[in-house]
Design a protein around this motif. Structure first.
Motif, PDB file in Angstrom:
ATOM      1  N   ALA A 129      27.515  32.264  35.654  1.00  0.00           N
ATOM      2  CA  ALA A 129      28.397  31.575  34.699  1.00  0.00           C
ATOM      3  C   ALA A 129      27.831  30.210  34.335  1.00  0.00           C
ATOM      4  N   SER A 130      27.267  29.509  35.331  1.00  0.00           N
ATOM      5  CA  SER A 130      26.683  28.193  35.074  1.00  0.00           C
ATOM      6  C   SER A 130      25.490  28.299  34.134  1.00  0.00           C
ATOM      7  N   ILE A 131      24.655  29.302  34.383  1.00  0.00           N
ATOM      8  CA  ILE A 131      23.491  29.498  33.513  1.00  0.00           C
ATOM      9  C   ILE A 131      23.942  29.807  32.086  1.00  0.00           C
ATOM     10  N   ALA A 132      24.972  30.633  31.956  1.00  0.00           N
ATOM     11  CA  ALA A 132      25.492  30.968  30.628  1.00  0.00           C
ATOM     12  C   ALA A 132      26.026  29.723  29.929  1.00  0.00           C
ATOM     13  N   ALA A 133      26.760  28.874  30.687  1.00  0.00           N
ATOM     14  CA  ALA A 133      27.294  27.640  30.110  1.00  0.00           C
ATOM     15  C   ALA A 133      26.165  26.715  29.659  1.00  0.00           C
ATOM     16  N   VAL A 134      25.111  26.613  30.473  1.00  0.00           N
ATOM     17  CA  VAL A 134      23.970  25.775  30.111  1.00  0.00           C
ATOM     18  C   VAL A 134      23.309  26.290  28.841  1.00  0.00           C
ATOM     19  N   VAL A 135      23.173  27.609  28.752  1.00  0.00           N
ATOM     20  CA  VAL A 135      22.560  28.195  27.562  1.00  0.00           C
ATOM     21  C   VAL A 135      23.396  27.898  26.315  1.00  0.00           C
ATOM     22  N   VAL A 136      24.734  28.052  26.448  1.00  0.00           N
ATOM     23  CA  VAL A 136      25.627  27.775  25.300  1.00  0.00           C
ATOM     24  C   VAL A 136      25.515  26.311  24.880  1.00  0.00           C
ATOM     25  N   LEU A 137      25.552  25.404  25.868  1.00  0.00           N
ATOM     26  CA  LEU A 137      25.430  23.979  25.557  1.00  0.00           C
ATOM     27  C   LEU A 137      24.079  23.653  24.913  1.00  0.00           C
ATOM     28  N   ALA A 138      23.044  24.309  25.399  1.00  0.00           N
ATOM     29  CA  ALA A 138      21.720  24.086  24.821  1.00  0.00           C
ATOM     30  C   ALA A 138      21.677  24.553  23.363  1.00  0.00           C
ATOM     31  N   LEU A 139      22.329  25.695  23.086  1.00  0.00           N
ATOM     32  CA  LEU A 139      22.376  26.178  21.704  1.00  0.00           C
ATOM     33  C   LEU A 139      23.154  25.207  20.804  1.00  0.00           C
ATOM     34  N   ILE A 140      24.280  24.709  21.335  1.00  0.00           N
ATOM     35  CA  ILE A 140      25.086  23.752  20.549  1.00  0.00           C
ATOM     36  C   ILE A 140      24.282  22.486  20.273  1.00  0.00           C
ATOM     37  N   LEU A 141      23.615  21.952  21.323  1.00  0.00           N
ATOM     38  CA  LEU A 141      22.815  20.746  21.155  1.00  0.00           C
ATOM     39  C   LEU A 141      21.676  20.977  20.167  1.00  0.00           C
ATOM     40  N   GLY A 142      21.044  22.147  20.287  1.00  0.00           N
ATOM     41  CA  GLY A 142      19.960  22.454  19.362  1.00  0.00           C
ATOM     42  C   GLY A 142      20.433  22.533  17.919  1.00  0.00           C
ATOM     43  N   SER A 143      21.614  23.134  17.716  1.00  0.00           N
ATOM     44  CA  SER A 143      22.154  23.228  16.353  1.00  0.00           C
ATOM     45  C   SER A 143      22.503  21.848  15.810  1.00  0.00           C
ATOM     46  N   GLN A 144      23.047  20.972  16.675  1.00  0.00           N
ATOM     47  CA  GLN A 144      23.351  19.611  16.236  1.00  0.00           C
ATOM     48  C   GLN A 144      22.083  18.846  15.851  1.00  0.00           C
ATOM     49  N   ILE A 145      21.054  18.979  16.664  1.00  0.00           N
ATOM     50  CA  ILE A 145      19.791  18.306  16.360  1.00  0.00           C
ATOM     51  C   ILE A 145      19.217  18.818  15.042  1.00  0.00           C
ATOM     52  N   ALA A 146      19.317  20.142  14.852  1.00  0.00           N
ATOM     53  CA  ALA A 146      18.806  20.720  13.605  1.00  0.00           C
ATOM     54  C   ALA A 146      19.610  20.222  12.408  1.00  0.00           C
ATOM     55  N   ALA A 147      20.955  20.146  12.567  1.00  0.00           N
ATOM     56  CA  ALA A 147      21.803  19.671  11.469  1.00  0.00           C
ATOM     57  C   ALA A 147      21.508  18.206  11.150  1.00  0.00           C
ATOM     58  N   GLU A 148      21.324  17.382  12.192  1.00  0.00           N
ATOM     59  CA  GLU A 148      20.994  15.975  11.987  1.00  0.00           C
ATOM     60  C   GLU A 148      19.654  15.825  11.272  1.00  0.00           C
ATOM     61  N   ALA A 149      18.697  16.679  11.637  1.00  0.00           N
ATOM     62  CA  ALA A 149      17.383  16.621  10.983  1.00  0.00           C
ATOM     63  C   ALA A 149      17.503  16.964   9.507  1.00  0.00           C
ATOM     64  N   VAL A 150      18.340  17.969   9.193  1.00  0.00           N
ATOM     65  CA  VAL A 150      18.537  18.347   7.792  1.00  0.00           C
ATOM     66  C   VAL A 150      19.207  17.215   7.016  1.00  0.00           C
ATOM     67  N   GLN A 151      20.270  16.631   7.611  1.00  0.00           N
ATOM     68  CA  GLN A 151      20.970  15.539   6.952  1.00  0.00           C
ATOM     69  C   GLN A 151      20.073  14.320   6.780  1.00  0.00           C
ATOM     70  N   SER A 152      19.264  14.030   7.780  1.00  0.00           N
ATOM     71  CA  SER A 152      18.343  12.902   7.670  1.00  0.00           C
ATOM     72  C   SER A 152      17.357  13.122   6.531  1.00  0.00           C
ATOM     73  N   GLY A 153      16.911  14.369   6.384  1.00  0.00           N
ATOM     74  CA  GLY A 153      16.018  14.677   5.276  1.00  0.00           C
ATOM     75  C   GLY A 153      16.678  14.491   3.925  1.00  0.00           C
ATOM     76  N   VAL A 154      17.965  14.915   3.827  1.00  0.00           N
ATOM     77  CA  VAL A 154      18.705  14.739   2.570  1.00  0.00           C
ATOM     78  C   VAL A 154      18.903  13.262   2.268  1.00  0.00           C
ATOM     79  N   ILE A 155      19.283  12.481   3.303  1.00  0.00           N
ATOM     80  CA  ILE A 155      19.495  11.038   3.114  1.00  0.00           C
ATOM     81  C   ILE A 155      18.209  10.366   2.670  1.00  0.00           C
ATOM     82  N   LYS A 156      17.107  10.723   3.311  1.00  0.00           N
ATOM     83  CA  LYS A 156      15.824  10.117   2.948  1.00  0.00           C
ATOM     84  C   LYS A 156      15.439  10.476   1.518  1.00  0.00           C
TER      85      LYS A 156
END
Length: 241
Positions: free
Chosen positions: A34-61
């Protein structure tokens, strides 16, 4: 019936211990999974946030680059800022056109009526200077001054109403006799007085009226036309007194 215990107590304790160990290991595997699954889910969420921030930063620039490419950007931004202040300044501006209504209201009736040749308003000192001529001489001038001293400014906002004096003191100026454009002998005069601040208050402060000894005039909105007889050209001076 005789029972014979073939398992010693030590052996039974060992079996219980092994069973408990197996249960603990099973539970540990479940918790770990269960802990490994939670870590994987959190990692996916963090990765999606980083990707979204990168896209928004590109649009802003990209948009920033387009904005910075605009010629005379500073002037454009300044003008837009000034445009946002227009309504605020308009709602707070003084209604100087009410002076004409006031001058008309305080002008005495014939034969003491006067003609004005110049009206000056000084917003810094809040003074009005009147220059004109009177056919009826000093009698008309004194009547005009007394009318001004006994005039009130009434402000009405909903059910609330207040009154203040138009002025408390008149400062005399020059007086002299001369001839008007029709060749009649008239008294030329000039004087000034400090007006109440409520007279030229912004339109959103309520309804403003001028109460003279002879009647009431609503000066919230300036009149569309000013009588021509209110203003006359300067008369020729003959003598000073």
């Amino acid at each position: 019936m005789i029972e014979i215990n073939l398992l010693p107590n030590v052996k039974r304790e060992l079996l219980k211990t092994r069973a408990m160990r197996n249960r603990v290991i099973s539970i540990s595997f479940l918790v770990g999974g269960a802990s490994i699954a939670a870590v994987v889910v959190l990692a996916l969420i963090l990765g999606s946030q980083i990707a979204a921030e990168a896209v928004q930063s590109g649009v802003i620039k990209d948009r920033n680059d387009k904005l910075m490419a605009v010629e005379d950007l500073n002037k454009v931004v300044t003008i837009q800022h000034q445009l946002t202040k227009i309504n605020e300044q308009h709602s707070g501006k003084k209604i100087n056109s009410r002076i004409f209504d006031v001058v008309t209201a305080v002008n005495p009736v014939a034969p003491n009526n006067v003609s004005f040749s110049d009206i000056k308003v000084n917003p810094e000192s809040k003074t009005i200077t009147l220059e004109g001529s009177a056919v009826n001489g000093y009698s008309a001038l004194e009547t005009l001054k007394k009318t001004i001293l006994n005039t009130k400014v009434q402000t009405t906002d909903g059910d609330k109403s207040s009154e203040v004096s138009l002025t408390k003191e008149i400062k005399d100026g020059d007086t002299s006799f001369g001839e008007n454009s029709e060749g009649k002998k008239v008294l030329q005069f000039s004087f000034s007085f400090e007006y109440a601040e409520e007279l030229l208050a912004p339109a959103n402060n309520g309804t403003v009226s001028v109460l003279t000894p002879t009647g009431k005039v609503d000066v919230t909105d300036s009149r569309q036309g000013i009588p021509d007889s209110l203003f006359k050209s300067n008369s020729k001076k003959q003598e000073k007194k």
